[in-house]
Each structure stands twice: as structure tokens, then as C-alpha cells.
Design a protein around this motif. Structure first.
Motif, PDB file in Angstrom:
ATOM      1  N   PRO A  19     -10.164   4.046   2.707  1.00 33.85           N
ATOM      2  CA  PRO A  19      -9.211   5.129   3.003  1.00 33.85           C
ATOM      3  C   PRO A  19      -8.640   5.798   1.749  1.00 33.85           C
ATOM      4  N   ASP A  20      -8.314   5.010   0.715  1.00 31.55           N
ATOM      5  CA  ASP A  20      -7.713   5.610  -0.475  1.00 31.55           C
ATOM      6  C   ASP A  20      -8.692   6.500  -1.228  1.00 31.55           C
ATOM      7  N   ILE A  57       0.658   3.947  -2.947  1.00 31.34           N
ATOM      8  CA  ILE A  57       0.151   5.289  -2.621  1.00 31.34           C
ATOM      9  C   ILE A  57       1.138   6.350  -3.086  1.00 31.34           C
ATOM     10  N   PRO A 110       0.817  -1.225   0.000  1.00 31.22           N
ATOM     11  CA  PRO A 110       0.000   0.000   0.000  1.00 31.22           C
ATOM     12  C   PRO A 110       0.847   1.269   0.000  1.00 31.22           C
ATOM     13  N   ASN A 111       1.932   1.298   0.784  1.00 22.54           N
ATOM     14  CA  ASN A 111       2.776   2.493   0.845  1.00 22.54           C
ATOM     15  C   ASN A 111       3.365   2.814  -0.519  1.00 22.54           C
ATOM     16  N   LYS A 154     -15.804   6.415  -0.431  1.00 19.82           N
ATOM     17  CA  LYS A 154     -16.292   7.737  -0.050  1.00 19.82           C
ATOM     18  C   LYS A 154     -17.505   8.155  -0.888  1.00 19.82           C
ATOM     19  N   GLN A 168      -8.364  -1.326   1.242  1.00 19.19           N
ATOM     20  CA  GLN A 168      -7.748  -0.007   1.069  1.00 19.19           C
ATOM     21  C   GLN A 168      -8.657   0.959   0.303  1.00 19.19           C
ATOM     22  N   PRO A 221      -6.994   0.569  11.211  1.00 18.36           N
ATOM     23  CA  PRO A 221      -5.834  -0.174  11.743  1.00 18.36           C
ATOM     24  C   PRO A 221      -5.724  -0.076  13.265  1.00 18.36           C
ATOM     25  N   ALA A 263     -11.133   8.158   0.293  1.00 16.10           N
ATOM     26  CA  ALA A 263     -11.271   9.353   1.128  1.00 16.10           C
ATOM     27  C   ALA A 263     -10.075  10.284   0.942  1.00 16.10           C
ATOM     28  N   ALA A 264      -8.925   9.700   0.654  1.00 17.61           N
ATOM     29  CA  ALA A 264      -7.719  10.512   0.454  1.00 17.61           C
ATOM     30  C   ALA A 264      -7.687  11.142  -0.931  1.00 17.61           C
ATOM     31  N   GLY A 265      -8.622  10.741  -1.785  1.00 16.11           N
ATOM     32  CA  GLY A 265      -8.678  11.321  -3.121  1.00 16.11           C
ATOM     33  C   GLY A 265      -7.716  10.690  -4.106  1.00 16.11           C
ATOM     34  N   TYR A 266      -7.220   9.483  -3.798  1.00 15.58           N
ATOM     35  CA  TYR A 266      -6.274   8.838  -4.699  1.00 15.58           C
ATOM     36  C   TYR A 266      -6.979   8.107  -5.846  1.00 15.58           C
ATOM     37  N   ASP A 298     -10.946   5.378   8.034  1.00 17.64           N
ATOM     38  CA  ASP A 298      -9.798   5.943   8.752  1.00 17.64           C
ATOM     39  C   ASP A 298      -9.775   5.339  10.142  1.00 17.64           C
ATOM     40  N   ASN A 299      -8.612   5.124  10.666  1.00 13.77           N
ATOM     41  CA  ASN A 299      -8.467   4.610  12.025  1.00 13.77           C
ATOM     42  C   ASN A 299      -8.767   3.125  12.140  1.00 13.77           C
TER      43      ASN A 299
END
Lengths: 445, 295
Positions: A108-109, A86, A82-83, A142, A105, A402, A111-114, A399-400
Motif C-alpha cells: 500500500p505505501d 505515513i 503506520p499512521n 507497485k 505496509q 484490511p 502504491a501511495a507513492g510514499y 489496497d483493501n
């Protein structure tokens, strides 16, 4: 130092600096941006994915003559992928056009706009109806939009030893209707086997303990871990307590594995490669991949395994609707928001996940029409496992997640080792989650 | 040639001009990241999730959270144990002993032993980790040897994780201290020792009252360097135990990695790294102060 050696040294230093600076610029000559190269990245090593993609690439390139499909592997373990992915998706320069994405993923991804929402694209695609409904939840992110097309999925269930059950006088095929019946069966075979009931219950198993054990149980109660409407984590609930109590009953009645190895990272492998083939495990709550160990090329070949082992879905706590419980994960193909060939990327994904092409090793298929094919059902119990997809659920991987997940693991381990009672463990969990994610992001049922 | 003259005339300007490439590089690659670290540690920056899209300044939240986090306390304690046992005591003592015992010994002896100790130091950390993993693992060399003596195999990395990584780090790092002490001991004037000997000082007194005070400066320098090196050890522990089992060998660098790259909380991770930096600065100042007051 002589005159000449000084000169040479200066030249060398300049050369090094020059190389360093051109290196920083990065190579920009991969013809991106002109709509001709479609770049796909995936987590390697994965031979079955690679060979499947190679076939699709060939077909896609012959249908789109001006397009080259560039398949890039990212050599990585599950934790670092993932790192790496991303970091690629963050920049216009390096963002691929298609990315292999773990369904957990997606939330979260997105929500992060990726990731690019593809709801309109899949709704206009006739094949989309062929994907199992609950599997679609796994690619919803999202804003309730769809962010990927599933390529594989998995389920968890009860692997039980038919021979042991018959000896104990329990009817097979076994289908428990409540947790009480599961515990009864484990009690009946208690003296016949070393481990009457196996479940991941240590922190060392990490996500395995959350997913294979706790969430399967919680999903079988009337409670949830996350309130999607209010966007809050539910840190105290009847179902949470009930799930911990089930685990407590297993261990306090000596129905579980010995703690000396049962909560270590090696526990799962010991059960699937040693104890299950030796007939020393009555029931194991675990994933659909367990028999993979017993294939000819697996870790512990056991060709006649299906004569002993059968699969049953885990029942809901009191038999409430839909009667069974499981949890799924799986992989998807997604389009990064910074891709410059989004329409072409979608065409490629559609081709790759069509009924004719979607062949991803021995993974469970997300498509109903493939699930009905004889070729697919040749694998033992494949039809049974696939039927679990009708009632499955996905992790609330917001989010959160983990942090919440690692607190779940602590709670399960505390109950398993009898350090805390289920009530105390839930209290501790509530306290820790409030601290980790902020009290305003939590609620009680 | 007026320009030439002015450069030659002003020593500060000259120093600035010749030093400027180094100063620019230091500002760019050392001060830059430090300032950014300080800034990011006050934000909720994340690798993924809502916060990745919308990074906000959150004041001291990361630090309040850190000081309420039991895992942070555990890793601080582990870091201190690791630092004191491995760097302050282990590497210093072993390094000094090897250097002291090798003093005035025959050349072949010195070079052989020196080479063997150095071998541990020049081996890259990740290779050291694999070698020692093979040595300490369940079916490893150590358990095989113990097996001959009839001792049951012990899962060293599971049962004694912190002691194991401390030991491996001493093995890996002692050569550095040895080199420092060798150089320092060679600088101790022969005459001083001989004078002490004639005055009737025994070997212990000569070491304690003559040699050690003379090499004190080198010892403190060495202490600073070894402390900073050990404070940042990541690869060795990550590859040997991964910080586990549980949190038994989680030091601050591993805790930081977990928070930043496993839990994706980059802001929280940088806050932890800032604490690590502060600990390093504080310890260095302490050592240097100790050196000055006694001079």
C-alpha cells in the motif's frame, strides 16, 4: 479592572498568540537538505533494534565524516505506528531518510507513492543474492519494484508435544505429509490432552487468525486469495472452502480448544504460557516466536521446553508441491520518496544489513549466509525455522487487504462456532467482500 | 478624527470590527474543517494505497456503502443506546436527583457531596477509563468485593460491555448536569413554592407542576450540551473496551476511527463523521424546537 491589569492581560494574550504562531511554523533548524544529516525513524520500544542501530551509526559516521545519523524513535503500538510514519512521509519537511517499515505496509505505501523504488540499487549490490528469494517477494510493491531491504522475518509451523505423541504411539520426529495425517494425529491424542490442536480462530485475535491460521492453510492448497495479474480478490475458490473445512473438522470433532476461552483475545496467551508448558496441548499451529515465552526472561520461563516440544512444517493439503506451507511477515528498512539523501540512505541500509552487522535480536534472519553461521544456529530449532523460508509466502497486502482480512476472520469464527457451514461462510465472505471492496474488484476461481 | 466618528456612528460596522477576530477564527478553525469534511466525504481519500496517491471524487459511494454496511447499523444502534441510557436518562436523572436532594441542605453537606460528584467530572477521560478498568477487570476491585460474598468473578467488560461503558460515562458526566440543575433550582423563587404549598400542593405536585416547568429551559439546554458531549465520547470507550468484544460496544466515533485509521479509509471515515455531525445537529434542533413550542 485597573488600567495596569488590562495592559498585562493584553500583553499576555499577545504573547500566547505569538508563541502559538511560531509553534505552527515548526522548527526548521535541523540542518536537513544539506546532505549532512541522515534521519532514521523506527518503532519504539525495541531495544535490540536500538542497540544494533547505535553500532551501525558509529561505524557509518566514522566512514563518512561529514554525516550525522539521527535516530528517532516513534513511541507507538503496532496499530498506530503506520499512521504516524505515513504522516511524516507525506511532507518534504518531515520525511525521514530511512524508515523502519512492516513488510505488509510495503504494497500500500508504494502504491501511495510514499516509498522510493530501490530495484536498481539492490541489483547493483552483490549482497542482494544472499537474501532468501521468497523474502524478496515481501518487499516487492507497485510495478514489481523492490521498496525495502528485509531486516527480519518470521514463519509459522506446527509446534507439537513429543511426549504426548510418543505416549499415543506416533513416531517422532513427526512429519505429516497431508492435512489428513495432521487430523489423524490430533484424533489419536484426543483423550490425552485438553487441547489436541490449537489454532487462532476468533475475530478477537485479529490478524493472527488470518495469518497464523487461514493464510497458512490457503497457501497449502492450489488456490490464492489475490489474482495479481487481474488485480482482483478471489472470493470463492476450492482452496478457500478446503481451508474452512479443515477448521470445521478440528472443531466439529472436538479437536480444538474450548470455545469459552478459545476464541477470545486471551486464548493465544493461555495456550503458550499455561497449557503448553503443562503438556495439555498436542499440536499448535503458531508462529516462530512461541518459545520466546519460555526463555528465562519470557512470560512463562520453561528452560527444558525443547525436551517436550518440537517443530514440524505444516504440510500442503494433499502433499502437493512444495510439500509444506507457511506464511511470513517481517520488517524492512525503506527509503521514503521525499527523502533528500537517498543515495546516502542506501549506503547506510547496506551497511546495516551486511553479513557482519545484521544482528536483530532473536528474529529470523532474511540472509542465507547468516542462517548458516554457528552463532546464529545456537538458538533451538533456529535452523529448522529458517529452512521454512525456502517455501514461504507473503500476504497479498494490497489496497483493501484490511477489509478482506477482517472478513476472513468473520468467516473463520463463524465456522469455528458452528454458526455457518464452510459453504455458507464462504458465500457470506464473498458477499461481504464484494460489498466492502466493490464487486468489480473481485472474482471467483 | 473622522474615522473615529464613523466607527462610533455605525453600530454594524463597529460590531463587525470588534467581532472580526472571533469571526475569522471561527471561519478558519470551525467552518473550514466542516466544509473540508463535507468535501472529503465524497472522495475515496485514503491514508495509504493507490487511493492516497490519486484521490478521486466518488459521489455518494461512501454513503451507499455505509447504509449497506451491517457494522454501521450496529454502531448506530449502539450509539443510540449509549446516548439514551447514558446521557438522556442517566446523567440527567442522576444530576437532577443529586441537585434536588442537596437543595436547602446544610452547607458542609452540600459542598462535600458536590465535591465528590465533581471529582468524577474533573478527572480526565483517560484516567477515568483506567480507574474503572481496574475496578471492573477480571481480578478487579468489584470482583474482589463480590468474592467476599461468594460470587464468582464476572468479566464485566466482556460480558456487559455496553452497560459497563454507559455506567462509567454516567459516573463521569453526571456532575455537569448536577451543576446545571443546582444553578437552575437556586433560581426557582421561594415564594412560588410557598404559594403552592399554601394552596395545598404536596411535595410531588410542587415538583411536577411548579419546579420542573420553571427549570425547563435549563433542562433543555443541559440536554443539548450533554447529548453533544456524549455523542462524541471516544477515549472512554476506546480505553475500556476498544469497542469490543466484537462490535458490542462500537459506537459511531469508534467505528469512524476503525475505518479511518485502522482500515486507512479516510474518505469513508469522514463520511461517517458527517453523519455523526448531522445526528448532533438534528437532535439539538429537536430539543430547541421542543423548548419553543411549549413556551
Amino acid at each position: 479592572m485597573s488600567y495596569w491589569s488590562k495592559r498585562i492581560l493584553t500583553l499576555l494574550v499577545l504573547a500566547v498568540v505569538a508563541v502559538a504562531f511560531t509553534g505552527c511554523g515548526g522548527d526548521d533548524n535541523d540542518a536537513k537538505g544539506d546532505g549532512k544529516t541522515l534521519e532514521l525513524v523506527y518503532k519504539a520500544p525495541d531495544d535490540s533494534f536500538a542497540s544494533w542501530m547505535k553500532d551501525v551509526k558509529k561505524q557509518f559516521e566514522s566512514e563518512h565524516e561529514d554525516v550525522t545519523v539521527d535516530i528517532t524513535e516513534i513511541q507507538s503500538n503496532e496499530g498506530d505506528y503506520p499512521n504516524k510514519k505515513i504522516l511524516m512521509m507525506k511532507s518534504e519537511k518531515t520525511a525521514p531518510d530511512i524508515v523502519m517499515e512492516d513488510s505488509y505496509q510495503i504494497k500500500p505505501d508504494s502504491a501511495a507513492g510514499y516509498l522510493e523504488p530501490i530495484t536498481d540499487k539492490v541489483n547493483a549490490w552483490s549482497d542482494w543474492d544472499q537474501f532468501f528469494e521468497p523474502v524478496k517477494d515481501g518487499v516487492t510493491g507497485k510495478g514489481g519494484e523492490i521498496y525495502g531491504v528485509p531486516i527480519s522475518t518470521d514463519v509459522r509451523g506446527l509446534w507439537y508435544n513429543k511426549k504426548v505423541f510418543e505416549e499415543a504411539g506416533i513416531d517422532v520426529p513427526w512429519q505429516p505429509a497431508t492435512w489428513e495425517e495432521v487430523l489423524d494425529a490430533a484424533e489419536k491424542i484426543k483423550n490425552q490432552v485438553e487441547v489436541p490442536f490449537w489454532l487462532n480462530s476468533g475475530k478477537a485475535m485479529g490478524e493472527g487468525t488470518t495469518m497464523q491460521t487461514f493464510l497458512v492453510l490457503l497457501n497449502g492448497t492450489d488456490s490464492k486469495l489475490y489474482d495479481e495479474e487481474k488485480e482482483k480478490w478471489i472470493v470463492k475458490s476450492d482452496g478457500f472452502l478446503k481451508s474452512l473445512e479443515f477448521i470445521d473438522q478440528i472443531y466439529s470433532n472436538d479437536l480444538g480448544a474450548s470455545l469459552s476461552w478459545g476464541i477470545t483475545g486471551q486464548g493465544g496467551a493461555k495456550v503458550s504460557t499455561e497449557l503448553m508448558p503443562a503438556g495439555e496441548v498436542g499440536i499448535a499451529l503458531d508462529g516462530n516466536w512461541v518459545p520466546g515465552n519460555w526463555q528465562e526472561n519470557g512470560n512463562a520461563p520453561w528452560p527444558e521446553w525443547s525436551e517436550s516440544i518440537d517443530l514440524a512444517p505444516m504440510p500442503t493439503a494433499d502433499g502437493q508441491d512444495p510439500g509444506h506451507t507457511t506464511v511470513s511477515g517481517g520488517w524492512t528498512l525503506s527509503i521514503p520518496a521525499k527523502s533528500d539523501n537517498k543515495d546516502l540512505a542506501m549506503e547506510f541500509i547496506k551497511m546495516a544489513t551486511s553479513k557482519e552487522n545484521l544482528r536483530y535480536g532473536s528474529q529470523l534472519t532474511p540472509r542465507k549466509d547468516i542462517a548458516e553461521m554457528d552463532e546464529y544456529n545456537q538458538l533451538t530449532y533456529q535452523d529448522k525455522m529458517t529452512s521454512f523460508l525456502e517455501f514461504t509466502s507473503y500476504r497479498p497486502s494490497y489496497d483493501n487487504y484490511p477489509a478482506v482480512s477482517s472478513n476472513i476472520q468473520s468467516a473463520v469464527e463463524a465456522v469455528t462456532t458452528d454458526n455457518l457451514t464452510p459453504e455458507e461462510a464462504m458465500k457470506q465472505f464473498a458477499k461481504d467482500v464484494k460489498r466492502d471492496v466493490g464487486e468489480e474488484n473481485t472474482k471467483t476461481e | 478624527m473622522a474615522k473615529h466618528k464613523s466607527i462610533n456612528g455605525n453600530p454594524y460596522l463597529r460590531a463587525l470590527i470588534f467581532g472580526s477576530p472571533a469571526i475569522v477564527l471561527l471561519l478558519l478553525f470551525v467552518m473550514g474543517p466542516i466544509i473540508m469534511t463535507i468535501y472529503f466525504s465524497f472522495t475515496n481519500m485514503a491514508l495509504t494505497g493507490e487511493a492516497a496517491n490519486n484521490t478521486q471524487f466518488i459521489g455518494f459511494d461512501n454513503f451507499t456503502r455505509m447504509f449497506n454496511d451491517p457494522s454501521f447499523k450496529t454502531s448506530i444502534i449502539n450509539t443510540l443506546i449509549f446516548l439514551i441510557c447514558s446521557a438522556v436518562i442517566g446523567q440527567q436523572l442522576v444530576g437532577f436527583l443529586v441537585a434536588f436532594l442537596m437543595k436547602k441542605k446544610a452547607k458542609p453537606f452540600r459542598s462535600t457531596i458536590g465535591l465528590l460528584v465533581l471529582a468524577g467530572w474533573i478527572t480526565p477521560e483517560i484516567v477515568v477509563a483506567f480507574v474503572w478498568f481496574a475496578f471492573l477487570s477480571d481480578q478487579g476491585t468489584l470482583n474482589t468485593i463480590l468474592g467476599f460474598a461468594g460470587i464468582e468473578p464476572i468479566a464485566w467488560l466482556l460480558k456487559f460491555p455496553l452497560i459497563s461503558v454507559i455506567f462509567v460515562n454516567i459516573w463521569h458526566g453526571a456532575a455537569f448536569s448536577m451543576l446545571m440543575y443546582q444553578a437552575a433550582l437556586d433560581d426557582v423563587p421561594q415564594e412560588v413554592e410557598e404559594a403552592a404549598k399554601i394552596d395545598g400542593a404536596n411535595a410531588w405536585q410542587r415538583l411536577w407542576r411548579v419546579t420542573l416547568p420553571i427549570i425547563k429551559g435549563a433542562a433543555v439546554t443541559n440536554m443539548v450540551l450533554v447529548t453533544l458531549q456524549t455523542l462524541g465520547v471516544f477515549t472512554l470507550i476506546f480505553a475500556l473496551t476498544g469497542g469490543g468484544p466484537g462490535e458490542k460496544s462500537t459506537t459511531l466515533p469508534l467505528f469512524m476511527y476503525d475505518q479511518a485509521f485502522v482500515n486507512y479509509q479516510l474518505g469513508y471515515g469522514t463520511a461517517i463523521s458527517l453523519v455523526l455531525l448531522l445526528i448532533g445537529i438534528a437532535l439539538s434542533l429537536l430539543y430547541i424546537r421542543f423548548l419553543k413550542t411549549d413556551d
